[in-house]
Design a protein around this motif. Structure first.
Motif, PDB file in Angstrom:
ATOM      1  N   UNK A 144       1.011  -1.161   0.002  1.00  0.00           N
ATOM      2  CA  UNK A 144       0.136   0.113   0.027  1.00  0.00           C
ATOM      3  C   UNK A 144       0.613   1.211   0.097  1.00  0.00           C
ATOM      4  N   UNK A 145       1.995   1.148   0.794  1.00  0.00           N
ATOM      5  CA  UNK A 145       2.790   2.178   0.941  1.00  0.00           C
ATOM      6  C   UNK A 145       3.327   2.784  -0.370  1.00  0.00           C
ATOM      7  N   UNK A 146       4.073   1.521  -0.895  1.00  0.00           N
ATOM      8  CA  UNK A 146       4.859   1.536  -2.161  1.00  0.00           C
ATOM      9  C   UNK A 146       3.972   2.218  -3.397  1.00  0.00           C
ATOM     10  N   UNK A 147       2.663   1.746  -3.399  1.00  0.00           N
ATOM     11  CA  UNK A 147       1.920   2.030  -4.443  1.00  0.00           C
ATOM     12  C   UNK A 147       1.507   3.629  -4.267  1.00  0.00           C
ATOM     13  N   UNK A 148       1.286   3.956  -2.806  1.00  0.00           N
ATOM     14  CA  UNK A 148       0.926   5.367  -2.650  1.00  0.00           C
ATOM     15  C   UNK A 148       2.081   6.182  -2.940  1.00  0.00           C
ATOM     16  N   UNK A 149       3.352   6.017  -2.790  1.00  0.00           N
ATOM     17  CA  UNK A 149       4.346   7.053  -3.281  1.00  0.00           C
ATOM     18  C   UNK A 149       4.362   6.932  -4.668  1.00  0.00           C
ATOM     19  N   UNK A 150       4.245   5.985  -5.378  1.00  0.00           N
ATOM     20  CA  UNK A 150       4.349   5.744  -6.975  1.00  0.00           C
ATOM     21  C   UNK A 150       3.117   6.747  -7.287  1.00  0.00           C
ATOM     22  N   UNK A 151       2.023   6.481  -6.693  1.00  0.00           N
ATOM     23  CA  UNK A 151       0.740   7.159  -7.235  1.00  0.00           C
ATOM     24  C   UNK A 151       0.785   8.588  -7.103  1.00  0.00           C
ATOM     25  N   UNK A 152       0.989   8.930  -5.827  1.00  0.00           N
ATOM     26  CA  UNK A 152       0.957  10.458  -5.321  1.00  0.00           C
ATOM     27  C   UNK A 152       1.911  11.039  -6.282  1.00  0.00           C
ATOM     28  N   UNK A 153       3.182  10.632  -6.624  1.00  0.00           N
ATOM     29  CA  UNK A 153       4.145  11.265  -7.315  1.00  0.00           C
ATOM     30  C   UNK A 153       3.418  11.691  -8.685  1.00  0.00           C
TER      31      UNK A 153
END
Lengths: 765, 765
Positions: free
Chosen positions: A144-153
């Motif tokens: 979840x955290x990894x995806x969040x980083x990718x998506x928010x960027x």
């Protein structure tokens, strides 16, 4: 590129009011059953398209050499040293692109393997202690955290970085400029986003991002040195697709799928870039073999080595081969169809705002985590084959027999496929000489899961690639078929998986030669070639009878004005003269024009090219006493430069060569920045004159008005034009030497059919 | 094609007297320091070129679609079924080409392996009995007879069958029609000639003949069904180069080296043909494994398998790799240079008559036999390595350790390389893990011999290919370097030989990607890729700095008007208007023309295209009252059809659609046969009229007179034109709508420079 500047370019709208229309209606609203961007029912539709996940104004690139006086002087004055410098620079650029692509590819691999590796090791530890819930929370939470980083960027900083990028590159090389695609921010977001998304275990590959990075590097370094787009495109086009370990396949992919024009020189430079990438990759892998790269270092240049398998097949094996081919074609086109629908729905969701984009990405990530972690519990534990005592069961990061929740001496075959990185999953399902490893039910679950993931993951706002999802799906049904056909054939199940993956690639992407070479390189087994070829041919043929390739679907969906290689049959029944008739009258200038006229034309139209004509000229030969001379075409960008530099004359006279040289350099004219709104011209200046002759491209490509649209389109595409002048077939006094200008949008089948709907009736699919 | 008919075509000579000049001077006389065919110092030179070993009149192909009324009607009336039939036929054709190429390839291989095999076995028997002279007589005599058969066929029945054929195919696909190239006789001579020449042990490969055969098959079958050249070219272009066992490489070779235009569809159909060939080859090899093919059956799809070698190299190995690359470039360009000179000398000899041609071939054959048989006596016998007890020494046809004149337990390393078929020689010198097998002196003799043979064999009057000679030479110096570098590197000597061969191919033919893939396929070892890539890049770069590629040299030598991809820099300083000015005035027709005018124009000019114009037309829109309309361009072939069919009108009127349909079919117009001399027109008929409108191509490609030659050339080549109309940039009454027509010959750099020699000064190499 400055976004404002591109807003008013190339939208050759039918009338001025249309322009307002474009501004008024919300470009982001559209129903489910139309292209993502609504088009006006006019010949030249508005220049909006989806770049990445962002609606952008697009314009055409100018591959044509602008041969005006200034260019010719510049060209003549170039010394031999400058020419050599230029060649040297082109090659250095190719080298740099290769080097950087290699380094970035290594970086991404290194990061992904380490992040995903340590994640999986930790999860395995929890499972060994039978703390399943904690394991899940850890697994899902990290993903979840990894995806969040990718998506928010992607969402906040570089919306153009989302998606595979290959359609945009394809359009770019076809002649469509896509703003904000290439830049340091986008590159950075791409790299971090790829690392995040891939290590989060999302069902996506990393070849798309890599492709875009290569292009970005070239683009940005190219601009800095004032080298025009033509050359840049040249230099790159394709170190572009580096599926790690498939360098020749990558070059071919670029040729077959991406590049619109093709030249020996281009192939040659591309090949050079690729060679550099391969050397870089090999060098780093060599380094990593010494254990300096953490968990990375397993994969060599060859990803899935099946060269140890003795391939023997006979005539009977034709049956499974044909079945795989047909299945690949049917499933591939079905996938294209469904992905199209999903992308439409996603687009509606994404348009609601940034928060929705983010939520969508995160839900997909959560769903993926739940399935990858939960589904293996459904599989029965299989006792280990005693002939593999060392490797079964494995608890490490990679390995063919994952223990998961099973007792010692047993393994969970579904966990082997799901609870691992995508690369390892492919490696495991391609594994040969292991006919009893997987239960049919596990493969079935795997296949079903990746069909769903392949459809729902692609459209989310993270950098993604299509290769890996398709390989995973294809290998699933391939292996399943292998198990079912087991008693009837002596082809190895691993080979079935490879063939399945190849067939789905051909069925969905419709490439043949490049897929063939890519698989040749990935599997390192030449004897597979004949059956791979047959599978690919069947899959592509079957797929083609249903729908176009996935890239074409995405291009159309995004509204990128891509020009097909072959004209539609009905285009033979239409002349360019008829096309010009439905366009607004062309706005032209005199060779020495009043400033006021130029300013008005630039303000009131959105045209990017204007013909320049001289009245009352006496031709050097011939009987005519007075004739109109077509001097050429001048670009909006150059006119704006003239106005900015206030290069005005008090009287109506021709300028001398030195005057021009004093004021303009070739490099300045290569710039495309600047907007008419930013130019202030005083009232006195309005009555002055400008000599347009030196800045006019005197060698525009022209077609007669009787030319058929089919042939005109071939010319437009083959030569890489931006403006095509239509000249009259009549010769006489009073006839205007130019009766219209056609641009890319005017020649697109979709746009023509909105104005001439009756042609669609005679349209043959 | 009828040769007479082509005599008067396309020689757009500056004046009528020039025509006589062409006839008068002997086209076969020329000194050593000029192109093989002397050109007139006029813009459009005479259309003579060497096709195979024969001086032929050549003309341009018409890739452009001739959109006249008849075509449009025909096109509209085509039903869906016909379109499907057409598509089906195209694919059937591709299939047949693949099938026949595969069968012929197998046939040639089978015959060569058996003839050469039994020949060598017999020779070995004589040697074992120490009857060396008898052995030599047998060996040389048989080779002499085989060469005689090949040469006599080529010289007497099909002179166009001599040589590699690849330059001719390249020119054909570039748009040059080469008569007598394709036909049953040529095909037959090619097959028998290849078998004879290759089994005679001459230093030539068989890929050239194969290429031509594929083309011939398509051409002949295509004509029979009235399918125009466009489609034929399409369908073929390239199953063309099937180095056995390198299917993808073959496709790529076709793309990189042969094809002028390139489209996804072409790639796709080519790939299909190649797949068929591979399947045919595989099937026959499968059959031959059962021992039904005599001595044939050793080779699989992979020719030289080095996949069992563990390739490990480090940074230090860069040195030998760079050395090989540089050597390849230098030797490759040297080879090109020398071969050029040799071909000139050979041409002088060949021109003296058929007997000289035959004698030349036979002397080369004799020299080859003497060297192959005699040189091994110079080598010292080497004791067998006891670790190979089974295979050393061998006395059979193939094998790595030939006993020859040595005592038992010893072998003659030079005999291993020389007294064998070319394929086996390559296999032996590529052999890996045998570092001590060859003495440096033997390899040196081998290399020196094949340098000489490679130069003197290529130009003789038998079907030949360039691949094998170059591979033999390259592997020679590669292996030699391997022996010398032995202590310094851990790269295997066999790999050195492979790299040497690759470097020489890149150095001489200047291909990169295709050579790389061909070697990948031939050696079946992917790990070689990075170093192969580097070697190829260096070799090509070094070679390019000396001279053009061998194919370009041969094309120029043969006088084939091949159009390069890139215009020369000085072409930007010349406009097409200036080119037109040095050509004779264009001959044009009225829309409804008197028969006498047509007959005169056809008899007095050699033009193949005539503009059709109508005077006094009132344009539908615009202010002009009277204007001249450019209706299009009509072809000589169509005019001759009109005259032959006596489609004359008593009065000056437009014909109705049904009248045209009654008289002409589209298929008839696709025919190019017929000569104006054969058409008899009576005196009364001379005063009648012809309505040219329905047969006129209304959509010709045009350029403005101010267009630069550089851009015009790009257009001409990219779109595949035969005639390009030059229209005035002036618009006014009295100006002719067409000021000239440019053809292929007018746009060739060589021809332009004869008229504008001052441009050469600004020429940059």
């Amino acid at each position: 590129m400055n976004e404002e500047s591109s807003l008013h370019k190339e939208s050759t709208s039918i009338n001025d009011t249309m322009e307002e229309e474009v501004e008024e209606r919300d470009p982001e609203s559209n129903p489910l059953n139309e292209p993502l961007l609504k088009r006006n029912r006019t010949l030249s539709s508005n220049p909006l398209a989806l770049v990445g996940a962002k609606v952008s104004y697009i314009e055409s690139l100018d591959y044509e050499i602008n041969e005006n006086d200034l260019f010719k002087q510049d060209w003549r004055s170039r010394s031999r040293t400058q020419v050599l410098q230029y060649i040297f620079w082109k090659w250095t650029l190719a080298f740099l692109v290769g080097l950087l692509t290699g380094v970035i590819a290594t970086l991404i691999n290194l990061a992904v393997e380490n992040i995903a590796g340590y994640k999986l090791l930790a999860v395995v530890k929890y499972i060994q202690k039978e703390r399943y819930l904690m394991g899940f929370l850890y697994f899902a939470g990290l993903n979840f955290i990894l995806t969040f980083v990718a998506a928010i960027l992607c969402v906040c900083f570089a919306p153009t970085a989302a998606g595979p990028g290959i359609p945009e590159i394809k359009a770019y090389l076809n002649g469509v400029d896509t703003p904000n695609m290439y830049g340091a921010t986008t590159l950075f977001v791409k790299i971090i986003g790829s690392i995040g998304a891939v290590s989060a275990g999302l069902d996506l590959g990393k070849e798309g991002p890599l492709a875009k990075e290569a292009l970005t590097i070239t683009e940005s370094s190219g601009d800095g040195f004032g080298i025009s787009t033509t050359i840049v495109t040249d230099a790159i086009s394709s170190p572009v697709v580096l599926l790690q370990g498939a360098p020749v396949g990558g070059v071919l992919f670029a040729l077959e799928e991406v590049a619109t024009w093709w030249r020996s020189a281009l192939l040659w430079r591309t090949f050079f870039s690729t060679a550099v990438v391969v050397v870089v990759l090999r060098a780093t892998i060599e380094l990593c073999h010494e254990g300096k790269c953490g968990l990375f270092g397993e994969g060599g240049l060859i990803m899935y080595d099946v060269s140890n398998v003795t391939v023997r097949y006979n005539a009977m094996d034709a049956i499974p081969v044909v079945i795989i081919g047909v299945l690949g074609g049917v499933l591939g086109s079905l996938y294209n169809y469904l992905l199209h629908k999903v992308l439409r729905v996603y687009n509606l969701i994404n348009q609601k705002g940034k928060m929705y984009k983010l939520l969508l990405s995160l839900s997909v990530a959560l769903f993926t985590s739940i399935c990858q972690y939960g589904l293996p519990f459904l599989a029965k534990c299989t006792p280990c084959d005693p002939s593999f005592p060392d490797i079964c069961p494995t608890n490490g990061r990679s390995g063919n027999f994952k223990q998961f929740n099973c007792p010692d001496g047993h393994y969970n075959d579904l966990a082997t496929l799901l609870l691992t990185t995508n690369d390892d999953a492919v490696r495991n399902i391609f594994s040969t000489n292991t006919p009893l490893e997987y239960q049919p039910s596990s493969i079935l679950i795997f296949f079903a899961l990746y069909c769903i993931l392949g459809l729902i993951t692609f459209g989310i706002a993270v950098p993604s690639g299509l290769f890996l999802p398709i390989i995973l799906m294809g290998s699933g049904y391939g292996r399943l078929l292998g198990i079912l056909m087991g008693p009837l054939t002596n082809i190895d199940q691993g080979l079935f998986a490879v063939l399945g993956a190849a067939s789905l690639m051909a069925g969905s992407m419709r490439m043949t030669v490049s897929v063939c070479v890519i698989f040749l390189e990935l599997t390192n087994n030449l004897l597979l070639l004949p059956i791979t070829m047959i599978v690919l041919l069947i899959a592509k043929t079957v797929g083609d009878s249903f729908n176009p390739s996935i890239y074409e679907i995405i291009l159309h969906l995004k509204g990128l004005p891509f020009m097909d290689a072959n004209p539609e049959p009905w285009m033979r029944n239409l002349t360019v003269g008829e096309l010009v008739d439905v366009k607004p009258a062309v706005v032209s200038f005199k060779g020495i024009e009043k400033v006021a006229n130029i300013v008005n034309a630039l303000r009131n139209t959105t045209h990017n090219g204007f013909p320049v004509m001289d009245d009352g000229v006496v031709p050097p030969t011939g009987v005519a006493n007075e004739a109109t001379e077509l001097h050429g075409i001048i670009l909006r960008a150059h006119l704006i430069q003239v106005l900015k530099k206030k290069w005005f004359l008090k009287e109506r006279r021709r300028t001398e060569e030195w005057e021009v040289r004093e004021k303009f350099t070739w490099v300045e004219l290569a710039e495309r920045e600047g907007n008419i709104e930013d130019v202030a011209v005083t009232k006195e200046e309005m009555d002055m004159f400008v000599d347009l002759h030196p800045l006019t491209n005197t060698t525009p490509f022209t077609v007669l008005e009787s030319m058929s649209v089919a042939k005109a389109m071939v010319l437009f595409r083959q030569v890489g034009l931006r403006h095509m002048l239509v000249v009259p077939k009549y010769q006489g006094s009073g006839v205007s030497p130019v009766i219209g200008i056609l641009t890319r949008q005017d020649l697109l089948a979709y746009n023509i059919l909105t104005v001439f709907p009756h042609l669609a009736k005679s349209k043959r699919k």
